[in-house]
Design an enzyme around this catalytic site. Structure first.
Site, PDB file in Angstrom:
ATOM      1  CB  ALA A 124     -11.198 -30.319  32.585  1.00  0.00           C
ATOM      2  CG  ASP A 153      -6.306  -2.165 -11.576  1.00  0.00           C
ATOM      3  OD1 ASP A 153      -6.807  -1.071 -11.305  1.00  0.00           O
ATOM      4  OD2 ASP A 153      -5.151  -2.492 -11.272  1.00  0.00           O
ATOM      5  CG  ASP A 155      -1.868   0.861  -8.881  1.00  0.00           C
ATOM      6  OD1 ASP A 155      -2.428   1.962  -9.025  1.00  0.00           O
ATOM      7  OD2 ASP A 155      -1.802   0.006  -9.782  1.00  0.00           O
ATOM      8  CG  ASN A 188     -14.744 -26.458  28.400  1.00  0.00           C
ATOM      9  OD1 ASN A 188     -14.781 -27.642  28.094  1.00  0.00           O
ATOM     10  ND2 ASN A 188     -13.788 -25.663  28.024  1.00  0.00           N
ATOM     11  CG  ASN A 235      -9.237 -30.495  28.429  1.00  0.00           C
ATOM     12  OD1 ASN A 235     -10.005 -29.765  27.828  1.00  0.00           O
ATOM     13  ND2 ASN A 235      -8.014 -30.157  28.734  1.00  0.00           N
ATOM     14  CG  ASP A 253     -13.782 -30.682  24.998  1.00  0.00           C
ATOM     15  OD1 ASP A 253     -14.744 -31.363  24.622  1.00  0.00           O
ATOM     16  OD2 ASP A 253     -13.817 -29.865  25.921  1.00  0.00           O
TER      17      ASP A 253
HETATM   18  P1  ATP Z   1      -6.736  -0.550 -16.246  1.00  0.00           P
HETATM   19  O1  ATP Z   1      -6.664   0.650 -15.365  1.00  0.00           O
HETATM   20  O2  ATP Z   1      -8.028  -0.759 -16.898  1.00  0.00           O
HETATM   21  O3  ATP Z   1      -6.207  -1.787 -15.640  1.00  0.00           O
HETATM   22  P2  ATP Z   1      -4.398   0.305 -17.384  1.00  0.00           P
HETATM   23  O4  ATP Z   1      -3.853   0.253 -16.026  1.00  0.00           O
HETATM   24  O5  ATP Z   1      -3.655  -0.379 -18.468  1.00  0.00           O
HETATM   25  O6  ATP Z   1      -5.847  -0.194 -17.444  1.00  0.00           O
HETATM   26  P3  ATP Z   1      -3.446   2.791 -17.981  1.00  0.00           P
HETATM   27  O7  ATP Z   1      -2.205   2.054 -18.096  1.00  0.00           O
HETATM   28  O8  ATP Z   1      -3.554   3.881 -16.991  1.00  0.00           O
HETATM   29  O9  ATP Z   1      -4.613   1.803 -17.724  1.00  0.00           O
HETATM   30  O10 ATP Z   1      -3.837   3.301 -19.408  1.00  0.00           O
HETATM   31  C1  ATP Z   1      -4.673   4.385 -19.584  1.00  0.00           C
HETATM   32  C2  ATP Z   1      -4.586   4.932 -20.969  1.00  0.00           C
HETATM   33  O11 ATP Z   1      -3.222   5.186 -21.278  1.00  0.00           O
HETATM   34  C3  ATP Z   1      -5.084   3.975 -22.053  1.00  0.00           C
HETATM   35  O12 ATP Z   1      -6.453   4.167 -22.287  1.00  0.00           O
HETATM   36  C4  ATP Z   1      -4.250   4.377 -23.253  1.00  0.00           C
HETATM   37  O13 ATP Z   1      -4.851   5.447 -23.935  1.00  0.00           O
HETATM   38  C5  ATP Z   1      -2.949   4.873 -22.613  1.00  0.00           C
HETATM   39  N1  ATP Z   1      -1.913   3.851 -22.664  1.00  0.00           N
HETATM   40  C6  ATP Z   1      -1.937   2.633 -22.106  1.00  0.00           C
HETATM   41  N2  ATP Z   1      -0.801   1.971 -22.338  1.00  0.00           N
HETATM   42  C7  ATP Z   1      -0.019   2.772 -23.069  1.00  0.00           C
HETATM   43  C8  ATP Z   1       1.302   2.688 -23.626  1.00  0.00           C
HETATM   44  N3  ATP Z   1       2.033   1.610 -23.477  1.00  0.00           N
HETATM   45  N4  ATP Z   1       1.764   3.727 -24.327  1.00  0.00           N
HETATM   46  C9  ATP Z   1       1.040   4.839 -24.464  1.00  0.00           C
HETATM   47  N5  ATP Z   1      -0.180   4.986 -23.970  1.00  0.00           N
HETATM   48  C10 ATP Z   1      -0.728   3.991 -23.280  1.00  0.00           C
END
Ligand code: ATP
Length: 877
Positions: free
Chosen positions: A284, A330, A614, A676, A704, A708
């Site tokens: 218990a 992000d 990431d 308890n 118990n 409980d």
């Molecule tokens: P956040 O980090 O805000 O979520 P994100 O991950 O989209 O944004 P990035 O993808 O690193 O950020 O983009 C950073 C930079 O890269 C932008 O500011 C832009 O100038 C350039 N960029 C984003 N997408 C493209 C693409 N498809 N082609 C060419 N350049 C790009």
């Protein structure tokens, strides 16, 4: 003359497929014949094994011993048969509840696994579409991009800078470069460069494959019978509670031993009665339901979080979520709407201008748009009468802009067919495409962040570009630049867009409005003592403008860029971290340093991410969060939590849920262990005084389990109390007894000890003539009902008058049912005798009915005094 088929055509033909992909009919037929694309799971434990498993824990073993002993006594005629039957039923009920709870926890988890299924992009009926990977068949065309999990084995038809991590199969951690060229057959997996394998991951580039094998026929299927086995690991709280349970169990066993010694040696109990009493007291007093309650609370939390769009990949993390004090998020899509629109453009030697609603083919805007459009991979198309958008949102903005000129990427590519690509990645922040011009030359287009574009210009031009860029960014616009060059020779493959100098064609400014719900969630997080950080690949000015709009930073706050960050030492970053709210132009590698710096300051940090790069930061964070919609498989795999809707406010909602769960577990601890101690003390004291045993073994066990165990389970379902998000986070390293729990448990134990002692002596010496059954009946009712009623005080940190009592109906029903059962057992003639009870007189009933409210009232009084003291302390601060 007929052309002989190319290598990709031959490969496609060998799987009875073609460039348009399979038709719905073919897919159906193949699915029917070969089944789903999945690996078979291993066997689960059968019911018998589960029962054995639960019977082998300490409480069950002790109970089993009591059953055997009382059976022996019943057989030998020394005791009644009711005792082994009652103890046996209690044992069975205990095992049943454990198995049932474990099942519901498992159910929650397997539901999670289903929500976690991998999605994949296929081409079927000539269209790209996203489907669940389990629906794939041999012959399907699958599009692979960086971050994808390869969903089945396949042969490559195209490959652009495509590298894969095949460590799961080959043990080799370096990415392997793939191609779409014929090669001599080999059985060596690491040497099959034109094939990709299920379970491996795309590290860079993109490609197209035709599936050659699915499910158990894949290479991974042939070596592994079961993947994805989630290891069960105890959470810190579970560990703390296991230790607590162990200590309490030792106290309970000592108590049991003590009562046996006193009863047998000093008070004339016979051996068997002494033993059973000792064993029952021990059972218990052991808080055996505690670990189960934690498991249920956590899995219940998983379900509730999933309903709020936060899918937990590890149950353990539920607990950590509650103690998050920093969210590093992000920007794009999480804090902002990810609905990008090109609103401004600029071409050299002109003034910046707003985009037009109708763009004429001879305008500057059209020229700039053509370069942008050619270097784009996204698609907008009609499928079955519905508009489907595929690809990156920045690029979708470009496609929508092109609609103003009534042109499409396909139109442009007809004139300038694409020959090669250097795909975008968020570290280099640009991408390049190579095209054939009608005149037989090569056109290289590079598009990306202006500070990364390898364009040639005089200092004056560079200054002008910088000025325009700043102007766009201050308006919170994402800036994208594009450059081009005409080449006589085809550049070497794989194409590297960072190396070849280009001429700047112009800039565009893209708006991505903040999500209003994210703004209020940021405010809510702030009230809850949680700091929000914005992490973005965008330009610092753009980032700051949005951060200020959203309440993350003030205009006076500084923004730090990835480049600045790299100049800081670990110690410097740790020191400065609390003052930096916005990180711009960061690359994924910088995210880990941000996580580590906050952790070094003792914070519990959540970090969001979506790309392959990431993943390490997501892993390093205390709670790694991946985006459900835009996240890559690799990011999801590394994460603790997946945001189904990619929204920031979902994180805050999950934290609120996490905090509620933690509080509920503490409430269960408070509810379960206080009484308890009172029981132990009372039993030992009364037996030592020679008053006889205050409760029979079976009565102790009934309390118990009924008073409980059962109500304890309902406490896990308590909903959030509003104030949870108005206080600072509780560190997960702090003791569970911090925050006044120890005092509350002690107070409750004291109240019950004094009350039960008074009731028992009153029943024994004043209201009856030393009638043990009479005193036991009173004591049983007061102990069981009084302890159950306390739950209404314990379940809320607010005064009782502020509770509505309707937010947790199962608790009310469960408690009412159990109370009725307790009263019936002690009062229904015929039944009460089986359990050793007897009828009470009117005065005894009056005393019982008044006494059951005493503990609750005293607890409530104590709570109000404590709340008043808290308010006073807060006012003094
Ligand atoms: P956040 O980090 O805000 O979520 P994100 O991950 O989209 O944004 P990035 O993808 O690193 O950020 O983009 C950073 C930079 O890269 C932008 O500011 C832009 O100038 C350039 N960029 C984003 N997408 C493209 C693409 N498809 N082609 C060419 N350049 C790009």
């Amino acid at each position: 003359m007929t052309n002989s088929p190319s290598y990709p055509e031959k490969v496609l033909a060998s799987y009875h497929s073609n460039e348009q992909g399979l038709t719905t009919k073919e897919v159906g037929a193949r699915q029917q014949k070969f089944g789903p694309n999945e690996l078979q799971a291993g066997k689960k434990n059968g019911l018998f094994r589960q029962i054995v498993h639960h019977l082998s824990d300490i409480t069950s073993l002790v109970l089993l011993f009591a059953v055997l002993l009382s059976t022996y006594l019943a057989v030998s005629g020394a005791e009644k048969w009711s005792q082994p039957l009652i103890i046996g039923s209690i044992l069975a009920l205990n095992v049943f509840i454990s198995i049932y709870q474990e099942k519901s926890a498992e159910k929650a988890l397997s539901a999670l696994k289903n929500m976690n299924v991998h999605e994949t992009t296929v081409i079927r009926n000539g269209h790209r579409q996203t489907i669940e990977a389990t629906d794939l068949v041999v012959g399907d065309l699958v599009v692979l991009t960086a971050g994808d999990h390869v969903p089945a084995d396949g042969k490559l038809l195209t490959a652009n800078n495509l590298t894969l991590n095949e460590a799961v199969l080959t043990g080799e951690s370096e990415p392997v470069q793939k191609n779409a060229e014929p090669q001599a057959p080999t059985t060596e997996i690491s040497q099959r460069f034109n094939e990709v394998f299920s379970g491996t991951g795309v590290v860079t580039g993109n490609g197209l494959m035709v599936i050659s094998a699915i499910g158990m026929q894949t290479e991974i299927g042939s070596i592994a019978t079961l993947l994805n086995t989630t290891k069960k690991q105890a959470t810190p709280l579970q560990e703390k509670l296991t230790i607590l349970s162990k200590h309490l169990t030792s106290v309970a066993l000592l108590g049991g031993l003590l009562i046996f010694i006193i009863g047998f040696f000093f008070r004339g109990f016979d051996l068997s009665a002494g033993l059973i009493m000792g064993v029952s007291l021990a059972v218990a007093a052991v808080p055996e339901t505690l670990p189960i309650i934690v498991t249920i609370s956590l899995s219940y939390g998983v379900i509730k979080m999933a309903k709020k769009n936060a899918i937990m990949r590890r149950v353990n993390a539920v607990e950590t979520v509650g103690s998050i004090d920093v969210i590093a998020s992000d920007k794009t899509g999480t804090l902002t709407q990810n609905q990008m629109t090109v609103t401004k453009y600029w071409v050299p030697e002109n003034l910046p201008a707003d985009t037009s609603s109708v763009i004429s083919p001879d305008s500057d805007e059209f020229q700039l748009m053509r370069f942008m459009g050619l270097a784009t991979n996204a698609e907008i198309k009609e499928v079955d009468g519905q508009t489907v958008e595929l690809g990156d949102s920045t690029e979708l903005a470009i496609l929508r802009w092109m609609e103003h000129a009534q042109t499409t990427r396909m139109d442009l590519e007809k004139e300038y067919p694409r020959l090669a690509e250097d795909p975008f990645d968020s570290t280099k922040k640009l991408m390049g495409t190579l095209h054939q011009t009608p005149s037989g030359k090569y056109l290289l287009i590079v598009k990306g962040a202006i500070d990364r574009l390898p364009f040639q210009a005089t200092d004056k031009q560079k200054k002008e570009v910088k000025h325009i860029n700043q102007q766009f960014a201050q308006d919170a616009l994402r800036v994208l630049a594009v450059g081009y060059t005409l080449l006589d020779e085809k550049p070497a493959e794989p194409l590297d867009a960072t190396k070849i100098p280009v001429k700047l064609a112009g800039l565009i400014g893209i708006i991505d409005p903040p999500r209003p719900a994210a703004i209020s969630a940021i405010r809510k997080a702030k009230t809850a003592g949680i700091t929000t950080l914005m992490i973005t690949g965008d330009h610092p000015e753009t980032a700051k403008a949005i951060a200020v709009q959203m309440g993350i930073a003030t205009p006076a706050d500084q923004v730090i860029t990835g480049a600045d960050l790299r100049q800081l030492s670990e110690d410097e970053l740790q020191e400065r971290a609390p003052t930096i709210k916005v990180y711009a132009r960061v690359s994924p590698a910088d995210k880990i340093r941000i996580v580590k710096a906050w952790q070094a300051n003792g914070s519990t940090i959540a970090m969001t991410g979506d790309g392959v790069n990431d993943a390490p930061a997501i892993k390093a964070a205390d709670v790694g969060i991946a985006m459900g919609k835009t996240g890559t498989d690799v990011a999801k795999e590394a994460a603790d939590m997946i945001l189904v809707d990619d929204n920031f406010e979902t994180i805050v909602a999950a934290i609120e849920e996490g905090r509620t769960i933690y509080q509920n577990i503490l409430k269960a601890v408070e509810f379960l262990i206080g009484v308890n101690f009172a029981q132990l003390f009372l039993m030992i004291f009364a037996v030592a005084m020679g008053w006889g045993s205050p409760l029979l073994a079976e009565q102790l066990l009934l309390i118990n389990i009924l008073a409980d165990g059962i109500p304890g389970f309902y406490i896990c379902r308590e909903v959030a109390e509003g104030h949870q998000m108005r206080r600072a986070p509780i560190s997960r390293h702090s003791s569970i007894f911090a925050d006044g729990l120890a005092q509350r448990v002690f107070f409750r134990a004291l109240v019950f000890t004094l009350l039960t002692l008074s009731i028992f002596s009153l029943g024994l010496f004043v209201l009856s003539n030393q009638n043990l059954a009479f005193a036991r009946t009173m004591l049983f009712l007061v102990l069981a009902l009084g302890s159950m009623l306390d739950i209404y005080v314990i379940k809320s940190r607010q005064p009782f008058s502020r509770q509505t009592l309707v937010e947790n109906p199962p608790l009310n029903y469960g408690l009412a049912g159990t109370m009725l059962l307790v009263i019936s057992l002690a009062t229904v003639p015929g039944l009460r005798e089986i359990f050793g009870f007897t009828a009470l007189n009117g005065l005894a009933w009056l005393i019982v009915l008044c006494s059951i409210f005493i503990p609750g009232l005293l607890l409530e009084l104590r709570k109000r005094l404590a709340l008043r003291q808290d308010a006073k302390n807060a006012a003094l601060k």
